[in-house]
Design a protein around this motif. Structure first.
Motif, PDB file in Angstrom:
ATOM      1  N   THR A 131      15.461  24.612 -19.251  1.00  0.00           N
ATOM      2  CA  THR A 131      15.124  23.621 -20.056  1.00  0.00           C
ATOM      3  C   THR A 131      13.874  22.885 -19.931  1.00  0.00           C
ATOM      4  OG1 THR A 131      17.601  23.020 -20.036  1.00  0.00           O
ATOM      5  CG2 THR A 131      15.987  21.338 -21.143  1.00  0.00           C
ATOM      6  N   ILE A 132      13.275  23.006 -18.569  1.00  0.00           N
ATOM      7  CA  ILE A 132      12.342  22.287 -18.366  1.00  0.00           C
ATOM      8  C   ILE A 132      11.359  23.265 -17.270  1.00  0.00           C
ATOM      9  CG2 ILE A 132      13.020  20.086 -18.515  1.00  0.00           C
ATOM     10  CD1 ILE A 132      12.945  19.901 -15.415  1.00  0.00           C
ATOM     11  N   ASP A 133       9.945  23.141 -16.975  1.00  0.00           N
ATOM     12  CA  ASP A 133       9.099  23.931 -16.100  1.00  0.00           C
ATOM     13  C   ASP A 133       9.205  22.974 -15.037  1.00  0.00           C
ATOM     14  OD1 ASP A 133       8.670  26.162 -17.726  1.00  0.00           O
ATOM     15  OD2 ASP A 133       7.216  25.356 -18.654  1.00  0.00           O
ATOM     16  N   PHE A 134       9.316  23.548 -13.849  1.00  0.00           N
ATOM     17  CA  PHE A 134       9.389  23.110 -12.304  1.00  0.00           C
ATOM     18  C   PHE A 134       7.829  23.288 -11.872  1.00  0.00           C
ATOM     19  CE2 PHE A 134      13.816  22.699 -12.587  1.00  0.00           C
ATOM     20  CZ  PHE A 134      14.159  21.730 -11.702  1.00  0.00           C
ATOM     21  N   SER A 135       7.304  22.155 -11.255  1.00  0.00           N
ATOM     22  CA  SER A 135       6.015  22.430 -10.491  1.00  0.00           C
ATOM     23  C   SER A 135       6.264  23.057  -9.287  1.00  0.00           C
ATOM     24  CB  SER A 135       5.455  21.207 -10.107  1.00  0.00           C
ATOM     25  OG  SER A 135       6.406  20.457  -9.175  1.00  0.00           O
ATOM     26  N   THR A 136       5.473  23.336  -8.337  1.00  0.00           N
ATOM     27  CA  THR A 136       5.689  23.746  -6.987  1.00  0.00           C
ATOM     28  C   THR A 136       6.563  22.776  -6.036  1.00  0.00           C
ATOM     29  OG1 THR A 136       3.588  22.879  -6.424  1.00  0.00           O
ATOM     30  CG2 THR A 136       3.794  25.533  -6.900  1.00  0.00           C
ATOM     31  N   MET A 237       8.544  18.614  -9.323  1.00  0.00           N
ATOM     32  CA  MET A 237       8.355  17.719 -10.724  1.00  0.00           C
ATOM     33  C   MET A 237       8.812  18.538 -11.725  1.00  0.00           C
ATOM     34  SD  MET A 237       5.046  15.738  -9.390  1.00  0.00           S
ATOM     35  CE  MET A 237       4.888  14.958  -8.007  1.00  0.00           C
ATOM     36  N   GLY A 238       9.039  18.059 -12.751  1.00  0.00           N
ATOM     37  CA  GLY A 238       9.330  18.712 -14.124  1.00  0.00           C
ATOM     38  C   GLY A 238       8.465  18.343 -15.236  1.00  0.00           C
ATOM     39  N   VAL A 239       7.836  19.331 -15.828  1.00  0.00           N
ATOM     40  CA  VAL A 239       7.229  18.996 -16.997  1.00  0.00           C
ATOM     41  C   VAL A 239       7.761  19.871 -18.251  1.00  0.00           C
ATOM     42  CG1 VAL A 239       5.114  18.991 -15.773  1.00  0.00           C
ATOM     43  CG2 VAL A 239       5.662  21.167 -16.796  1.00  0.00           C
ATOM     44  N   ARG A 240       7.518  19.262 -19.601  1.00  0.00           N
ATOM     45  CA  ARG A 240       8.032  19.776 -20.615  1.00  0.00           C
ATOM     46  C   ARG A 240       7.766  21.413 -20.770  1.00  0.00           C
ATOM     47  NH1 ARG A 240       7.060  14.757 -22.324  1.00  0.00           N
ATOM     48  NH2 ARG A 240       4.667  15.205 -22.601  1.00  0.00           N
ATOM     49  N   LYS A 241       9.066  22.233 -21.240  1.00  0.00           N
ATOM     50  CA  LYS A 241       9.135  23.561 -21.214  1.00  0.00           C
ATOM     51  C   LYS A 241       7.707  24.056 -21.960  1.00  0.00           C
ATOM     52  CE  LYS A 241      11.495  27.243 -19.910  1.00  0.00           C
ATOM     53  NZ  LYS A 241      11.403  27.469 -18.479  1.00  0.00           N
ATOM     54  N   GLY A 242       7.100  24.963 -21.457  1.00  0.00           N
ATOM     55  CA  GLY A 242       5.874  25.692 -22.124  1.00  0.00           C
ATOM     56  C   GLY A 242       4.577  24.960 -21.954  1.00  0.00           C
ATOM     57  N   ARG A 286       2.972  21.758   4.174  1.00  0.00           N
ATOM     58  CA  ARG A 286       1.946  21.192   5.032  1.00  0.00           C
ATOM     59  C   ARG A 286       1.105  22.248   4.887  1.00  0.00           C
ATOM     60  NH1 ARG A 286       3.413  19.005  10.796  1.00  0.00           N
ATOM     61  NH2 ARG A 286       1.280  17.998  10.109  1.00  0.00           N
ATOM     62  N   PRO A 287      -0.261  22.165   5.273  1.00  0.00           N
ATOM     63  CA  PRO A 287      -1.331  23.207   5.315  1.00  0.00           C
ATOM     64  C   PRO A 287      -1.042  24.583   6.004  1.00  0.00           C
ATOM     65  CG  PRO A 287      -2.268  20.979   6.023  1.00  0.00           C
ATOM     66  CD  PRO A 287      -0.830  20.790   5.835  1.00  0.00           C
ATOM     67  N   GLY A 288      -1.105  25.604   5.010  1.00  0.00           N
ATOM     68  CA  GLY A 288      -0.510  26.980   5.469  1.00  0.00           C
ATOM     69  C   GLY A 288       0.741  27.117   5.636  1.00  0.00           C
ATOM     70  N   ARG A 289       1.622  26.211   5.007  1.00  0.00           N
ATOM     71  CA  ARG A 289       3.119  26.361   4.939  1.00  0.00           C
ATOM     72  C   ARG A 289       3.732  25.857   3.883  1.00  0.00           C
ATOM     73  NH1 ARG A 289       6.050  23.384   9.142  1.00  0.00           N
ATOM     74  NH2 ARG A 289       6.310  22.065   7.442  1.00  0.00           N
ATOM     75  N   GLY A 290       4.128  26.463   2.739  1.00  0.00           N
ATOM     76  CA  GLY A 290       4.833  25.883   1.709  1.00  0.00           C
ATOM     77  C   GLY A 290       6.189  26.066   1.834  1.00  0.00           C
ATOM     78  N   LEU A 291       6.601  25.485   0.469  1.00  0.00           N
ATOM     79  CA  LEU A 291       8.088  25.591   0.363  1.00  0.00           C
ATOM     80  C   LEU A 291       8.169  26.594  -0.931  1.00  0.00           C
ATOM     81  CD1 LEU A 291       9.424  21.804   0.546  1.00  0.00           C
ATOM     82  CD2 LEU A 291       9.530  23.653   2.286  1.00  0.00           C
ATOM     83  N   ALA A 292       9.352  27.355  -0.914  1.00  0.00           N
ATOM     84  CA  ALA A 292       9.615  28.236  -2.185  1.00  0.00           C
ATOM     85  C   ALA A 292      11.138  27.982  -2.617  1.00  0.00           C
ATOM     86  CB  ALA A 292       9.621  29.577  -1.588  1.00  0.00           C
ATOM     87  N   TYR A 293      11.200  28.198  -4.086  1.00  0.00           N
ATOM     88  CA  TYR A 293      12.486  28.242  -4.522  1.00  0.00           C
ATOM     89  C   TYR A 293      13.306  29.429  -4.444  1.00  0.00           C
ATOM     90  CZ  TYR A 293      10.413  24.354  -7.239  1.00  0.00           C
ATOM     91  OH  TYR A 293       9.799  23.072  -7.358  1.00  0.00           O
ATOM     92  N   PRO A 294      14.683  29.417  -4.264  1.00  0.00           N
ATOM     93  CA  PRO A 294      15.463  30.511  -4.007  1.00  0.00           C
ATOM     94  C   PRO A 294      15.152  31.523  -5.438  1.00  0.00           C
ATOM     95  CG  PRO A 294      16.960  28.631  -4.616  1.00  0.00           C
ATOM     96  CD  PRO A 294      15.275  28.206  -4.212  1.00  0.00           C
ATOM     97  N   SER A 295      15.559  32.716  -5.179  1.00  0.00           N
ATOM     98  CA  SER A 295      15.488  33.725  -6.350  1.00  0.00           C
ATOM     99  C   SER A 295      16.934  33.544  -7.253  1.00  0.00           C
ATOM    100  CB  SER A 295      15.181  35.078  -5.889  1.00  0.00           C
ATOM    101  OG  SER A 295      16.158  35.403  -4.986  1.00  0.00           O
ATOM    102  N   GLY A 296      17.791  33.293  -6.553  1.00  0.00           N
ATOM    103  CA  GLY A 296      18.971  33.188  -7.098  1.00  0.00           C
ATOM    104  C   GLY A 296      19.670  31.638  -7.456  1.00  0.00           C
ATOM    105  N   SER A 297      20.955  31.609  -7.355  1.00  0.00           N
ATOM    106  CA  SER A 297      21.566  30.437  -7.907  1.00  0.00           C
ATOM    107  C   SER A 297      21.443  29.538  -6.670  1.00  0.00           C
ATOM    108  CB  SER A 297      22.991  30.493  -8.116  1.00  0.00           C
ATOM    109  OG  SER A 297      23.526  29.326  -8.319  1.00  0.00           O
ATOM    110  N   THR A 298      21.139  28.113  -6.673  1.00  0.00           N
ATOM    111  CA  THR A 298      21.090  27.372  -5.733  1.00  0.00           C
ATOM    112  C   THR A 298      22.296  26.707  -5.373  1.00  0.00           C
ATOM    113  OG1 THR A 298      20.450  25.297  -7.070  1.00  0.00           O
ATOM    114  CG2 THR A 298      18.839  26.497  -6.077  1.00  0.00           C
TER     115      THR A 298
END
Length: 301
Positions: A131-136, A237-242, A286-298
């Motif tokens: 429904t929305i686009d997620f930021s990093t 963070m969420g922004v409008r799709k597209g 943190r610098p040099g270490r980010g977070l990542a979304y899971p590839s499947g269902s959370t």
């Protein structure tokens, strides 16, 4: 969790505020006097630039991330991030309108263009991403339980057949709906309402993000946090799709903050207990270490 202010109760959702006064950010992400915008590697969308303000949907009853403090101003970790983004956009941390949202209305506020983006303790899920686009990601958390100190409940499996308190649209509610179908949910729109219901014994537990529950337990000595974390995933963070231009600018701003270690330094200002800081040291990019979304269902049962 120790925070610098007390959560305001009985808060009316949907209020707006320009927030308090904050110092602006320098080009290196450090604090500096109010100046010009900061180049984050992507242009600010023309519609936002012409308005001269960012409009951000935030939580207003969710300490220590977004709440109304004793002076009736928006405060918290996410609020400080929003002010930093306004500094990047316009060279002014107060070029910002903060609109109170809840778990159940934040997406509709975004899609109806009442806000430019959502920054409201929102876990990534594939369903929401349709429904929305997620930021990093800029934080992470999981779902636990808040119960009375004398409660025998120590895990989610003990909730079978019981009434559980949660908030509408929250990840906790989604997980309970999918994974514990024999639980009866009592849903509220605001944290203050859910906390009152728990204190009135209207449910066996209050299911919500662990970071919020730790703060509530610290302020309410008759309560404790139990259970292994469920549905743990990063927040975005969420922004409008597209809306690729807005997404690129938001991601650029977040990358700028990560590079300067802003998230961690701000989290330590908001949460001053060293033991709690250690618990959540890996919850922020943190610098040099980010977070990542899971590839499947959370929402894994």
């Amino acid at each position: 969790m120790v925070v610098g202010a007390v959560m305001a109760l009985a808060l009316a959702a949907g209020c707006s505020s320009s927030g308090g006064s904050h110092p602006a950010a320098g080009s290196d992400g450090s604090t500096a006097a109010v100046g010009g915008p900061v180049d984050v590697g992507a242009p600010l969308p023309a519609e936002v630039e012409s308005r001269g303000k960012l409009t951000v949907g935030v939580k207003c009853d969710y300490p220590p991330f977004g709440y109304i403090d004793e002076s009736s101003k928006n405060a918290g970790f996410e609020i400080d991030i929003a002010h930093r983004m306004a500094s990047y956009a316009f060279g002014d941390p107060d070029a910002l309108t903060l609109t109170c949202v809840t778990g159940s209305n934040r997406v509709s506020f975004l899609t109806s263009k009442r806000i430019d983006l959502i920054e409201a303790t929102m876990n990534y899920t594939p369903e929401r991403a349709r429904t929305i686009d997620f930021s990093t990601p800029y934080f992470a958390s999981g779902v636990k339980l808040l119960v009375p100190k004398n409660s025998p409940i120590t895990s989610f499996r003990q909730l079978a057949g019981k009434s559980v308190i949660s908030t509408s649209g929250a990840t906790a509610s989604l997980w309970l709906t999918r994974c514990m179908k024999d639980v009866k949910q009592t849903l509220f729109t605001q944290t203050s309402q859910a906390l009152s219901a728990l204190n009135q014994n209207r449910g066996a537990a209050f299911a919500q993000d662990d970071t919020l529950l730790l703060d509530l337990a610290a302020k309410n000595p008759g309560l404790k946090v139990v259970g292994d974390a469920k549905a743990d995933s990063p927040w975005g963070m969420g922004v409008r799709k597209g809306d690729t231009r807005m997404l690129a600018w938001v991601n650029g701003a977040l990358a700028h903050m990560q590079k300067s270690d802003y998230f961690w330094s701000e989290f330590r200002k908001t949460v001053t207990d060293p033991s709690v800081q250690r618990q959540f040291a890996t919850y922020v990019p943190r610098p040099g270490r980010g977070l990542a979304y899971p590839s499947g269902s959370t929402v894994q049962c």
